[in-house]
Every structure is written in structure tokens, then in C-alpha cells.
Scaffold this motif. Structure first.
Motif, mmCIF file in Angstrom:
data_model
loop_
_atom_site.group_PDB
_atom_site.id
_atom_site.type_symbol
_atom_site.label_atom_id
_atom_site.label_comp_id
_atom_site.label_asym_id
_atom_site.label_seq_id
_atom_site.Cartn_x
_atom_site.Cartn_y
_atom_site.Cartn_z
ATOM 1 N N MET A 59 0.834 -1.211 0.000
ATOM 2 C CA MET A 59 0.000 0.000 0.000
ATOM 3 C C MET A 59 0.861 1.249 0.000
ATOM 4 S SD MET A 59 -1.607 0.330 3.717
ATOM 5 C CE MET A 59 -1.473 -1.220 4.515
ATOM 6 N N TYR A 69 -0.921 1.935 10.486
ATOM 7 C CA TYR A 69 -0.504 0.607 10.944
ATOM 8 C C TYR A 69 0.634 0.693 11.945
ATOM 9 C CZ TYR A 69 -3.465 -2.002 7.819
ATOM 10 O OH TYR A 69 -4.555 -2.553 7.213
ATOM 11 N N ARG A 75 -0.220 0.609 15.477
ATOM 12 C CA ARG A 75 -0.565 -0.676 16.075
ATOM 13 C C ARG A 75 0.634 -1.546 16.368
ATOM 14 N NH1 ARG A 75 -4.385 2.212 13.710
ATOM 15 N NH2 ARG A 75 -6.501 1.627 14.247
ATOM 16 N N GLU A 123 -6.113 12.838 22.513
ATOM 17 C CA GLU A 123 -7.393 12.798 21.828
ATOM 18 C C GLU A 123 -7.772 14.186 21.346
ATOM 19 O OE1 GLU A 123 -10.718 11.457 24.095
ATOM 20 O OE2 GLU A 123 -11.843 10.905 22.312
ATOM 21 N N GLY A 176 -7.230 13.328 17.801
ATOM 22 C CA GLY A 176 -8.525 12.733 17.519
ATOM 23 C C GLY A 176 -8.695 11.348 18.083
ATOM 24 N N ASN A 215 -2.187 8.207 14.905
ATOM 25 C CA ASN A 215 -2.018 8.472 13.475
ATOM 26 C C ASN A 215 -1.789 9.967 13.268
ATOM 27 O OD1 ASN A 215 -1.998 8.218 10.740
ATOM 28 N ND2 ASN A 215 -4.219 8.095 10.531
ATOM 29 N N LEU A 246 -0.404 14.632 -0.104
ATOM 30 C CA LEU A 246 -0.977 13.483 0.592
ATOM 31 C C LEU A 246 -1.189 12.334 -0.379
ATOM 32 C CD1 LEU A 246 -3.616 14.886 3.043
ATOM 33 C CD2 LEU A 246 -1.797 13.292 3.573
ATOM 34 N N THR A 255 -16.457 14.568 24.526
ATOM 35 C CA THR A 255 -15.344 14.218 23.646
ATOM 36 C C THR A 255 -14.798 15.484 23.015
ATOM 37 O OG1 THR A 255 -16.957 13.782 21.949
ATOM 38 C CG2 THR A 255 -16.022 11.884 23.053
ATOM 39 N N PRO A 256 -13.487 15.551 22.854
ATOM 40 C CA PRO A 256 -12.938 16.738 22.199
ATOM 41 C C PRO A 256 -13.384 16.807 20.746
ATOM 42 C CG PRO A 256 -11.189 15.215 22.841
ATOM 43 C CD PRO A 256 -12.459 14.612 23.279
ATOM 44 N N ASN A 294 -11.816 17.126 18.047
ATOM 45 C CA ASN A 294 -11.055 16.361 17.070
ATOM 46 C C ASN A 294 -11.337 14.871 17.129
ATOM 47 O OD1 ASN A 294 -9.668 18.194 15.628
ATOM 48 N ND2 ASN A 294 -7.924 18.267 16.999
ATOM 49 N N SER A 295 -11.981 14.466 18.181
ATOM 50 C CA SER A 295 -12.158 13.036 18.400
ATOM 51 C C SER A 295 -12.849 12.376 17.216
ATOM 52 C CB SER A 295 -12.981 12.872 19.665
ATOM 53 O OG SER A 295 -13.615 11.658 19.667
ATOM 54 N N ARG A 296 -12.411 11.186 16.894
ATOM 55 C CA ARG A 296 -12.931 10.548 15.685
ATOM 56 C C ARG A 296 -13.296 9.096 15.949
ATOM 57 N NH1 ARG A 296 -6.990 10.463 14.459
ATOM 58 N NH2 ARG A 296 -6.492 8.263 14.427
ATOM 59 N N GLU A 329 -7.383 4.560 -1.282
ATOM 60 C CA GLU A 329 -6.414 4.988 -0.280
ATOM 61 C C GLU A 329 -6.630 4.321 1.070
ATOM 62 O OE1 GLU A 329 -3.793 7.133 -0.467
ATOM 63 O OE2 GLU A 329 -4.064 7.391 -2.636
ATOM 64 N N PRO A 357 -6.338 2.282 4.014
ATOM 65 C CA PRO A 357 -5.332 1.241 4.290
ATOM 66 C C PRO A 357 -5.921 -0.142 4.536
ATOM 67 C CG PRO A 357 -4.831 3.235 5.504
ATOM 68 C CD PRO A 357 -6.172 3.430 4.903
ATOM 69 N N PRO A 358 -6.948 -0.311 5.348
ATOM 70 C CA PRO A 358 -7.455 -1.681 5.510
ATOM 71 C C PRO A 358 -8.500 -2.059 4.479
ATOM 72 C CG PRO A 358 -8.473 -0.276 7.115
ATOM 73 C CD PRO A 358 -7.617 0.599 6.278
ATOM 74 N N GLN A 359 -8.763 -1.185 3.527
ATOM 75 C CA GLN A 359 -9.703 -1.433 2.437
ATOM 76 C C GLN A 359 -11.079 -1.839 2.950
ATOM 77 O OE1 GLN A 359 -7.590 -4.241 0.022
ATOM 78 N NE2 GLN A 359 -6.272 -2.631 -0.781
ATOM 79 N N MET A 408 -10.204 1.118 10.690
ATOM 80 C CA MET A 408 -9.396 1.374 11.875
ATOM 81 C C MET A 408 -9.368 2.846 12.231
ATOM 82 S SD MET A 408 -5.645 0.389 10.588
ATOM 83 C CE MET A 408 -4.762 1.213 9.303
ATOM 84 N N GLN A 409 -10.310 3.579 11.783
ATOM 85 C CA GLN A 409 -10.550 4.946 12.234
ATOM 86 C C GLN A 409 -9.326 5.837 12.043
ATOM 87 O OE1 GLN A 409 -11.656 4.449 16.320
ATOM 88 N NE2 GLN A 409 -13.271 3.027 15.844
ATOM 89 N N CYS A 410 -8.668 5.681 10.891
ATOM 90 C CA CYS A 410 -7.403 6.386 10.735
ATOM 91 C C CYS A 410 -7.586 7.748 10.105
ATOM 92 C CB CYS A 410 -6.441 5.564 9.903
ATOM 93 S SG CYS A 410 -6.970 5.324 8.213
ATOM 94 N N GLN A 411 -8.732 8.022 9.534
ATOM 95 C CA GLN A 411 -9.050 9.341 8.998
ATOM 96 C C GLN A 411 -8.365 9.616 7.660
ATOM 97 O OE1 GLN A 411 -8.567 12.424 11.924
ATOM 98 N NE2 GLN A 411 -9.655 13.916 10.714
ATOM 99 N N ILE A 412 -7.731 8.622 7.054
ATOM 100 C CA ILE A 412 -7.049 8.891 5.789
ATOM 101 C C ILE A 412 -8.060 9.167 4.682
ATOM 102 C CG2 ILE A 412 -5.739 7.698 3.985
ATOM 103 C CD1 ILE A 412 -3.792 6.880 6.107
ATOM 104 N N GLU A 418 -8.849 12.723 4.798
ATOM 105 C CA GLU A 418 -7.787 13.605 4.332
ATOM 106 C C GLU A 418 -7.664 13.625 2.827
ATOM 107 O OE1 GLU A 418 -4.048 13.105 6.634
ATOM 108 O OE2 GLU A 418 -5.415 12.103 7.999
#
Lengths: 388, 191, 364, 168
Positions: free
Chosen positions: A73, A81, A84, A162, A166, A172, A310, B41-42, B44-46, B74, B76-78, B107-111, B114
Motif C-alpha cells: 500500500m 498501521y 498498532r 485525543e 482525535g 495516526n 498526501l 469528547t474533544p 477532534n475526536s474521531r 487509499e 489502508p485496511p480497504q 481502523m478509524q485512521c481518517q485517511i 484527508e
């Protein structure tokens, strides 16, 4: 290595009390489900009474194919990742990966972002160290009291994480050429507050633990890792420093802005569990110093290098190794980029917990079962990083 | 060092202090009684992504997503699966017919947020998404994912203001060019 | 006879149930959390909920376990613990059974409980259980000796093994307080020794080695679930409460306190004092559990044989000195000096080079 | 009383029988403990409280536990039951012992000696009396026993030490 126990090997003599009685050894498999293996990890122990005569660490229960996943990827896709890997310290993992990519792509990181990275990574360090001491005391049977005190303080740091990134643990947060979000002035004030109250917590923590006779008796002279072995086995981090190896990537590489910050690196003499415990306490105090300086000196500026894209982020062919002093030791990422440059051709992690774990048998032999768990605790492993 | 046992007694002093402190000091007792009290929750929290639409009356037509599938590639875990909507003649409609997010994989990465060029996908902060099933029930489909721009403005005010301003500027620019909107999806404004 | 026994069964079982709750609450507060607070107000019904839950839980017996012994072990764990209460004088008017060998009976009964631990650990056919059983046996055997010797000091001073006589011997003085044995040099040392021994005997932290959770899962009761597990827990808690009761009787003046006396009113007041002291011992146990780490098994045995045993023998000598030096101030000075001397010597001997404060340097 | 006596006797005899007849070593020791407890019960029945308590304290609390300890240091601790012959084929030895014991018991009972040993209504022993008897009338045997036990203890240590030295 444990040979399968044959008939002839069944009887051993206890080391130390040379051959008072010939006893039968007992093979005990500690783990993969065990309260103090810190995850799914197994130790195949051969016990003579309570004494460990052979021990084989068995890993791989949490193998997630991290490296291969990264190779299929985009560069950025691996960033979540890395959270983790060592799930307690996602910030410093992010940094190590970002550093490797930046080295490979030749990206210059803005000053402001470097300071943000230092702040986050040192907060991660105190978070990790206080929790590790808590876990270790949990293994020592302190019924979670130190652990929950550590968690109480960790909570404030996680709240800050947080608010900024976030997410509490899977931050991340870092991006190639900087960080994802800037810290607001409110966040900085929160960070300052955390830093200013942390020494008080540490004093209380030490009053609870450091002088405790039971703890001293349990920890001192247990699981000694000699300096030579530490160097030969490529041990890094607080564990190496407890054995007297003066090795800290922050001082050697002076990556980020560490060259500008004033801090000392504590070093132990004996290399036993107690040294590993106390070196962590001292390191937390140094981290507080770093944080105070960083929060004071942080300059204004962009939080991410504006030229970094990005999407469609490409790296010219080449290879690079970026390493940082993660809380657990030297965390490195070795990356190779080939023609396309859209994704790593080779992606390799140098995980400190895994390499520190390799000396487990040497430290445990001749000690009791009860010591094995605290030696394991003092190594400070996170199985996400060991098995990847 | 004092006498033997001093360290033990010191420890007991600390625990006694914490015991008493937990009754009086909010700083010491940090536990929150969850269902009754909740932590704010703040901003930014996601947690998991959702899709933004502009008009409450017509969510499906005014969603910002154009099914460009950038997030799908994009991610990552598809965990995103998109099928573009087509009209009867098979012409693409520039909006998703199927938009699934497998929250058991996400996985809540927000990519995805973005990389989205249309500000169509955003991170929610709703952390109470437990389900009974492990497989199908954890997959969120298009109707579950669609949420209004007001909702977005409510959960993340600062971020939403910036996004709204940006979209408004883009819209004005487009209006200045005086090109007909045609099949272009309506871009957002605070309606 | 029947009423005291009913009293013991009901009151002490109730105390057991609520000790578990108090322990969880107190540990929670020590650790900066709430503890159980959902079942009823302040979690007041929690013990009942726990009991129900354990009753209806599936009882799993490992296939290769020794079925009969495995079944018998939890039963045997409870019986001696309940029998222990029979010799604890609760008030001036309430002693379940006044045996003339009370203390001896208590020790005899409490040794039986180790059999339960062994049987449970051995019958489970689990290596962790077996390790736990071995630890339990070694620990209880070693701690019996200093504990009995610490009790011998009191028996010598009183001249009787009867717990009631021991309690009576501590009445009088100012406010019924100054004659408690804990306010004598030998009594104080005996109290500390006996408390340590009692904690080890009932496997309480820091001596919870037979069931050291972080080392050997749950030790001898690894393979127990449901109500058998509950019985083990019950036996352990009851034993520790009973031992606290015996400690109170022998050193903390038993039921004596301001206002206690032979009449009805005095009897009620004496019960009040007894339970206050019992609560104090229980809270002390919980407090220690919330603070200290666990010792290692060989350190524990070394401590028992190298420190506690000599100290308890010295304590017996001190009682002899106390008995023969009739001039009290002299007796005070002499016994105190003698005991302090032993304490210092033993702690010097016990402190090896292993345990020492350290200094750290900083890398250049 | 009579019933209790018979129940206790049954327990005691059964415990003794199981102790020699069961195949599993640990079961044997557990049965032996049952036997010890039965004996202690008999003491209590005879109102010899002190002896009963001491019987439990020493035999159950110390001797049996040491036996268990010894078993745990040997093979088969995890419970692999090996074949075990009860008398090692020497059934005649057992028979001989039984006949001798039976004869002795018969002789004692016939001569009515038990009535002389035990005063009517049971022995009213108390701790104080036993203590006094030990340090007055029976002081020489008492001390002799103490010396014997000490000698045995020292002997055990010496043997163990010799073993250690030989091994080195």
C-alpha cells in the motif's frame, strides 16, 4: 533451545543448591493465555521445583503481517498501521516511520512540527514508562494499585492526545514533513499543566515504591543482564542503559531538535530488574525537563511541510533507515523504494521489544517462576511490536 | 535509610492518602460513571466516517460524494466499497449507488477524510455503535452513512466552519465563471 | 450452646459476605476508583449477586482430574474455617465453646485447611495448580511454627490455653485498655509476629503466594469454577477473619474496652468492642493488600525461618523475663532492650548485600 | 456416645485400610489423614482434649503434610498411577503381623487391663496437669526424648551434609 525431554534428561540438579536432591523437572507452558505475559506470548519453561532450568520464548501469536501489508500500500497507508506496532506509544512509532520516509524522500520538516513531535514523543515516553512500572508491579502482585495510579496520570496525557490527534491511542498523528494537526494554544496549556503536575505524581509514585523493602528484595539482583551481553544482543533503550551501556539515539543521532535540548541520560550499573525500574523513573524526570524546554521554546510556523502531497506521494528509488529512541528502545524503519515509488519495495521494522526479548532466557535461568514474570515485565514488551 | 520497614509504611501512607483523597479530590477519582455521565469528547475526536449531504429534504441528491473512489483506493485496511450510481441508460450519475463501510475492518485512521477532494466524507464522533452481530450488522450502508451538514457543524464546529467557508468560496468562484451547473453535484453551502 | 453457634454461623458468614464488599470498595478507593456500586445503593447487594452468580455458574471439572478429591477439597476448605470461630470469645457473655485448649484447638484446626489447598491443587491435574499446592504446603508448614511460638508467649503469660481466660486476663487497668497485651513489649512483638503469621497462614497479600495470580494463574483453585470456587474463597476469607478474631483475643484485649463488663449492658458493649477491633484487623489486611507487592516463595520461607522463628523464641524469653522481674519499670526496660537487640541483630543478619539503595550516573 | 464410637471406629479402620490398599500414593496419604483424624476423634471421645488437638496438630498438620511434601518431590506427582502391589507379594508377613497383634489385644482385653489404665468417666486431663507431670515425675523420660529428637535432627543434617559433600 529446549530439547524434548528424554528419559535421561528427566532429572536435574537445582542450580545453586548443588544436588541436594535429584528432582524431576516439570515442563510448564506459561502462556499464551496467562495474566502476565502482556499479551499472547508463551514461555516454555522447564522448572525444577520453582527454579527455571530452561526457557524458550515462543512468539508469533499476534503476527499480523505488518511488513508485507506495508509493501502493498501507499507510503501514507502504513502510518496508521505503525500505531498498532507498539500500541502504547503510537506517537513515537509514527515519528520513526515519518523520519525514515523523510530521510528517503529528502523532506525538510518545519521547526514548529519538530517541536510538536518532541512534545508528543516525550509525553509518550512518560506515559509508557509510568505504565510499564505499573504493569511490572502488577506482575509483582501489588494488586494494581501502582498500575492504576499510573493510569490515572496516563489518562490526562491520553485526553490531550485525543484533543490534538482525535484518538487516544491510535493517534495516526504524524505526516511526512510534519504533523497532521497543529496544537492549539489551549492544547499547549493543557500539556504545560500535565508537565507541571507530573513530578508531583512521580514523587508519590516513588514514595509508594522505591523504598519498599518487599520490592527491593524482589527486584534487586534478579534477572541481571551483563553489559557485554546487552551489547552483543543489540539491546537498546532503558534496558541497555540499565546494564551500563551508554546508548541513546536521541544523543547519538540528535534527530529532530534533540540537539538543542538539554537533558541527561541515566545509566545503571548492575543491569537487574531494579535498575531497569529505576532508570525508567529517572528517564521520566529527564523527559519532564525536555518537555518543559520544548513547551517553552516552541516557535511559530507551519505544522507540516507545505510541499508534501498526501495523494500520489512518490519517493525516488533508494533506501533509508530512520530510527528514533522509542520508549522501549531503538525503533527503526528500513525502507526501500524502487522505480514506481508509490509504495515501499521493502519495509522492515527494527522492533525494540522483540530484540530486547531475545535475552529472556539468559536473564531467567536459575531464577524462580515468580521472577520470570517480573523479568518479562521489566523488558517491557508489547506483543504488537514483537510479532508485528 | 531509616529502619527496616520504613518503605513499607511509606507506601501505606501513600495508599491511605489516596483512599481519603478519592472521597474529596476530583483529581484523584477520575472514574466516570458511564451511562449516567459522559465525558465531553474533544472536537477532534474521531470514530467512524460518515458522508455529508447538504439539504435535509433531499439527502441522496445533495450528498457531496461523487463516487470518485479515491477513498476506496487509499483506505489502508480497504474497508470501503463503492459502486457508482448509473441512470437507466447506464450513464454515470456521479454519486454512489452503494457505499459500504465495514466498521469491523475500519481502523478509524481518517485517511479517507484527508484524501477526499470534495469534503464529502468526515469522521463522526459517535462511539456508541455496538451491534449484536459480528458480520453483516457491522457493515454500514449508504443510508446509515448519510448525515447532514448541520450534524457535521454540530459535532465539529471549528473544522466545519473552515470547510463551509472553503466550499462557499469555491461555489462563488464557479458562479463567477457562470458555467451551468449541469450534472455537477450541488456543492455545499450553509442552507 | 445452640444460640452461640447460630450466632457464629449467621454473624460471621454475614461478616464474610460484607468483607468481600468492603474489600472491593476499599481497594477501589485506594486505587482511585469507585468499586462495586451498581447492585443496590453503594453496591450493598453485591455479595448476594456474587453468590447467585457463582451458584448458577457452570461447574467445570477437568476430565483428567481426580474427581473425588477435586470435589472434596472445597468442602474441606470451609469446615476448619468455620470451626475456628467456635473458640473466639465474641463478648463477655458470648463464647461459642469454651474449650480449655482453645488456642491449641485453633491451631490444630487451621492446619487442616492446608490439606484442602493441597487436595485442590493436586486433584486438578494442572501444573499451575500443582505449583500452587506445593507453595501452599511449604508456606503453611513454615508459618505454623513462628505463629504457634508467638501464641506460646501469651499462653505463658496467662497460664491457660483457653481463649476466654486469655481475654479475661486482659481486662482491668485504666478503662479496660492498658492491660491489653499489645501494650507490653513482648505483646507488641507477639502481635506483629502473629499478624504476619496469620496473614501468611490465610494466604493474604503480601503472602498470597499459593494463588499468585500473575505467576501461577490462580494457584490451587485454577481449575475450580462456580460454587466450588466460591467455597474456596469463603474458606480463605473465613479463615482470615477467624485469625483476625484470634489475634484480637490474644493481643488486642479481645472484647475488653471501656465499658465492657459481665452484665447485659457490659456484654453488649464488649461485643461492640470486639467487632470494632475485628474490623480494624480486617481493614489493616485490606490496606496492606492494596499497598504491598507480593514476596517470593523462597524469600517467604527464609523470612519465616530466619527472622520470625528466632524472634518468636526471643519473645518467649522476654515473657519469662517479664514474669520474673516483678519490679515493672525494670521489666519494661529489660524486655524492651532484649527485644530491640534481637530485632536489630536479626535485621542486620537478614539484610544481605542483595538489598541496598543504589546510585545512578548519567552518561557523558 | 456408643454410636459416635462406632462411627469413629469405622472411619478409623477404613482410613487405615485405604491407606495401605489404594493404588495412588496421594490417595493413600489422604486416607492416612482420615485415619489420624479418626484417632483424634477417639481422643476427644475419651475427653483427652489436649491429646486430640495435639494429634491433629502434629500428625495431620506436620507428619502428613511432610509426607505429601515428600511425595511431591518424587515422580508421579502429577498423578500418573503406576501399578502398586499392596504387600509386595509377602502376604504371609501381613498375616503374621495380624496374628501377633490380635493375640496381644486378646491378652490385654482378657486380663481387663484397660479398666485399670483408664479411670472411670474418662481422663480429665488438662494442660496444666500434663505440664506438671512432664517436668516433675516424668522429667527424665521427657528430657531423654528431647535429647533423642535433637540427636535425630542433627543426624539428619549431618547425613544431608555428607551427601552434599560427596556430590561435590
Amino acid at each position: 533451545m529446549i530439547q524434548p525431554l528424554t528419559e535421561e534428561k528427566q532429572f536435574t540438579r537445582t542450580p545453586g543448591s548443588e544436588g541436594l536432591i535429584e528432582t524431576q523437572t516439570l515442563e510448564v507452558s506459561i502462556g499464551p493465555q496467562h495474566p502476565s505475559t502482556h499479551g499472547v506470548f508463551r514461555m516454555d519453561c522447564v522448572l525444577d521445583g520453582e527454579t527455571v532450568v530452561a526457557l524458550k520464548p515462543v512468539m508469533g501469536y499476534l503476527h499480523r503481517n505488518h511488513e508485507q501489508l506495508a509493501e502493498r500500500m501507499a507510503w501514507l497507508g502504513s502510518m496508521p498501521y505503525t500505531d498498532r506496532l507498539d500500541y502504547l506509544n503510537s506517537m513515537s512509532n509514527n515519528w520513526a516511520y515519518a523520519l525514515a520516509v523523510e530521510k528517503l524522500a529528502g523532506i525538510k520538516v518545519p521547526e514548529h512540527a519538530e517541536y510538536l513531535r518532541v512534545i508528543m514523543s516525550e509525553l509518550t515516553r512518560i506515559l509508557n514508562h509510568s505504565c510499564v512500572i505499573g504493569f511490572m508491579l502488577q506482575d509483582l502482585g501489588a494488586w494494581g494499585t501502582p498500575l492504576l495510579y499510573a493510569f490515572r496520570e496516563r489518562e490526562r496525557i491520553l485526553d490531550l492526545f485525543e484533543a490534538v490527534s482525535g484518538s487516544r491511542m491510535m493517534c495516526n498523528y504524524m505526516r511526512f514533513g510534519g504533523v497532521r494537526v497543529d496544537m492549539t494554544s489551549k492544547d499547549l496549556a493543557v500539556a504545560k499543566n500535565i508537565v507541571s503536575r507530573f513530578p508531583r505524581f512521580l514523587d508519590e509514585f516513588e514514595m509508594l515504591l522505591t523504598g519498599n523493602e518487599v520490592l527491593l528484595a524482589r527486584m534487586q539482583r534478579i534477572g541481571i543482564l551483563p553489559k557485554e551481553l546487552a551489547i552483543n544482543a543489540s539491546i537498546s533503550g532503558p534496558m541497555a542503559r540499565a546494564s551500563g551501556v551508554e546508548y541513546d539515539v536521541r544523543k547519538i543521532d540528535e534527530y529532530g531538535v534533540y540537539g538543542r535540548l538539554d537533558f541527561r541520560v541515566p545509566v545503571g550499573n548492575v543491569g537487574d530488574v531494579y535498575d531497569r525500574y529505576y532508570i525508567r523513573v529517572l528517564e521520566m524526570r529527564e523527559s519532564i525537563k525536555i518537555l518543559q524546554q520544548a513547551l517553552h521554546d516552541i516557535p511559530a510556523g507551519p505544522h507540516v511541510a507545505p510541499e508534501v502531497k498526501l495523494r500520489n506521494f512518490k519517493i525516488p528509488p533508494g533506501d533509508g533507515y530512520g530510527r528514533i529512541e522509542a520508549p522501549k528502545g531503538e525503533l527503526g524503519f528500513y525502507l526501500v523504494s524502487d522505480e514506481g515509488g508509490k509504495q515501499p519495495y521493502r519495509y522492515h521494522v527494527r522492533p525494540p521489544s522483540f530484540i530486547n526479548l531475545t535475552t529472556l532466557e539468559d536473564m531467567c535461568l536459575g531464577h524462580k517462576v515468580a521472577d520470570v514474570v517480573i523479568i518479562l515485565g521489566s523488558i517491557d514488551i508489547v506483543l504488537g511490536e514483537v510479532d508485528r | 535509610m531509616g529502619f527496616i520497614g520504613k518503605g513499607l509504611l511509606d507506601g501505606m501512607v501513600v495508599t491511605a492518602r489516596n483512599f481519603v483523597g478519592s472521597y474529596f479530590d476530583k483529581e484523584r477519582l477520575v472514574t466516570v460513571q458511564y451511562p449516567e455521565e459522559r465525558v465531553q469528547t474533544p472536537e477532534n475526536s474521531r470514530t467512524f466516517p460518515f458522508l455529508v449531504y447538504d439539504d435535509n429534504k433531499n439527502p441522496v441528491d445533495t450528498m457531496r460524494c461523487v463516487a470518485c473512489k479515491i477513498c476506496e483506493t487509499e483506505c489502508p485496511p480497504q474497508c470501503i466499497y463503492i459502486v457508482m450510481d448509473r441512470d437507466e441508460k447506464g450513464k454515470p450519475r456521479q454519486r454512489p449507488k452503494v457505499f459500504d463501510i465495514d466498521t469491523s475492518v475500519c481502523m478509524q485512521c481518517q485517511i479517507c477524510v484527508e484524501v477526499c477532494p470534495f469534503d464529502a466524507i468526515k469522521m463522526d464522533n459517535d462511539y456508541e455503535k455496538s451491534r449484536y452481530g459480528r458480520f453483516d450488522e457491522l457493515v454500514e450502508h449508504l443510508p446509515d452513512l448519510l448525515k447532514s451538514n448541520e450534524y457535521y457543524g454540530r459535532i465539529k464546529p471549528t473544522e466545519a466552519t473552515v470547510v463551509d467557508a472553503k466550499l462557499k468560496a469555491e461555489k462563488e468562484k464557479k458562479a463567477k465563471k457562470a458555467a451551468p451547473a449541469g450534472a455537477k453535484p450541488p456543492t455545499g453551502s450553509k442552507s | 450452646m445452640a444460640i452461640p453457634i447460630l450466632f457464629v454461623l449467621s454473624v460471621f458468614l454475614g461478616i464474610f459476605a460484607y468483607t468481600t464488599l468492603v474489600e472491593r470498595k476499599a481497594l477501589g478507593r485506594i486505587q482511585n476508583r469507585f468499586g462495586p456500586n451498581r447492585v443496590g445503593r453503594w453496591g450493598i447487594l453485591q455479595p448476594i449477586a456474587d453468590g447467585l452468580k457463582l451458584l448458577i455458574k457452570e461447574d467445570i471439572v477437568p476430565r483428567r482430574a481426580d474427581q473425588f478429591v477435586h470435589f472434596l477439597a472445597p468442602v474441606i476448605a470451609v469446615i476448619p474455617s468455620i470451626l475456628l470461630f467456635s473458640v473466639v470469645p465474641v463478648g463477655t457473655r458470648l463464647v461459642p465453646v469454651d474449650l480449655n485448649i482453645g488456642i491449641l484447638f485453633a491451631f490444630a484446626v487451621s492446619t487442616v485447611s492446608v490439606l484442602a489447598l493441597f487436595m485442590g491443587g493436586w486433584a486438578s491435574r494442572n501444573k499451575f495448580s500443582l505449583l500452587g499446592a506445593m507453595r501452599a504446603v511449604a508456606q503453611v508448614v513454615s508459618y505454623e511454627v513462628p505463629m504457634v511460638l508467638a501464641a506460646v508467649a501469651v499462653v505463658m503469660a496467662v497460664g491457660s490455653l483457653s481463649t476466654l481466660r486469655i481475654a479475661r486476663a486482659q481486662s482491668g487497668g485504666i478503662l479496660n485498655v492498658t492491660n491489653w497485651f499489645v501494650f507490653r513489649p513482648w505483646g507488641f512483638v507477639g502481635f506483629v509476629l502473629f499478624t504476619i503469621g496469620a496473614m501468611a497462614e490465610s494466604a493474604r497479600t503480601p503472602f498470597d503466594i499459593p494463588e499468585a495470580e500473575s505467576e501461577i494463574i490462580a494457584g490451587y483453585h485454577t481449575e475450580y469454577s462456580g460454587f466450588k470456587f466460591a467455597l474456596f474463597q469463603m474458606g480463605e476469607y473465613l479463615a482470615s477473619i477467624a485469625m483476625a478474631g484470634i489475634t484480637v483475643t490474644m493481643f488486642l484485649g479481645g472484647y475488653n474496652g471501656p465499658g465492657s463488663g459481665p452484665g447485659w449492658v457490659g456484654g453488649l458493649i464488649s461485643m461492640f468492642w470486639f467487632f470494632i477491633k475485628l474490623a480494624f484487623m480486617i481493614v489493616l489486611n485490606i490496606w496492606i493488600r492494596g499497598t504491598w507487592p507480593r514476596v517470593r516463595v523462597d524469600q517467604l520461607l527464609g523470612f519465616a525461618w530466619k527472622v520470625l522463628l528466632p524472634m518468636s523464641i526471643a519473645n518467649i524469653v522476654a515473657v519469662g523475663m517479664w514474669h520474673y522481674l516483678t519490679f515493672r519499670p525494670l521489666a519494661w526496660v529489660a524486655t524492651t532492650l532484649w527485644l530491640v537487640l534481637w530485632f536489630v541483630t536479626l535485621s542486620k543478619l537478614a539484610a544481605t548485600e542483595n538489598v541496598a539503595p543504589r546510585t545512578y550516573r548519567y552518561a557523558s | 456416645m456408643e454410636t459416635i464410637f462406632w462411627i469413629l471406629s469405622a472411619i478409623t479402620v477404613l482410613g487405615a485400610l485405604f491407606a495401605i490398599m489404594l493404588r495412588n500414593l496421594v490417595h493413600c496419604v489422604l486416607s492416612l489423614i482420615l485415619f489420624f483424624l479418626g484417632i483424634a476423634g477417639h481422643y476427644f471421645l475419651l475427653r483427652a482434649d489436649f491429646l486430640g488437638a495435639v494429634q491433629i496438630l502434629i500428625y495431620v498438620g506436620a507428619v502428613a503434610v511432610l509426607m505429601l511434601f515428600a511425595i511431591m518431590l518424587t515422580r508421579h506427582v502429577t498423578g500418573d498411577e503406576g501399578p502398586r502391589e499392596v504387600l509386595g507379594g509377602k502376604w504371609w508377613a501381613g498375616m503374621g503381623t495380624a496374628i501377633i497383634i490380635a493375640g496381644l489385644l486378646w491378652a490385654i482385653i482378657r486380663k481387663d487391663q484397660l479398666a485399670q489404665i483408664l479411670p472411670a468417666g474418662g481422663a480429665q486431663t488438662s494442660m496444666v496437669e500434663i505440664g506438671k507431670a512432664m517436668v516433675t515425675d516424668w522429667v527424665v523420660p521427657f528430657e531423654a526424648m528431647a535429647v533423642l529428637l535433637t540427636a535425630a535432627l542433627i543426624g539428619a543434617v549431618v547425613i544431608a551434609l555428607e551427601e552434599v559433600i560427596r556430590r561435590r
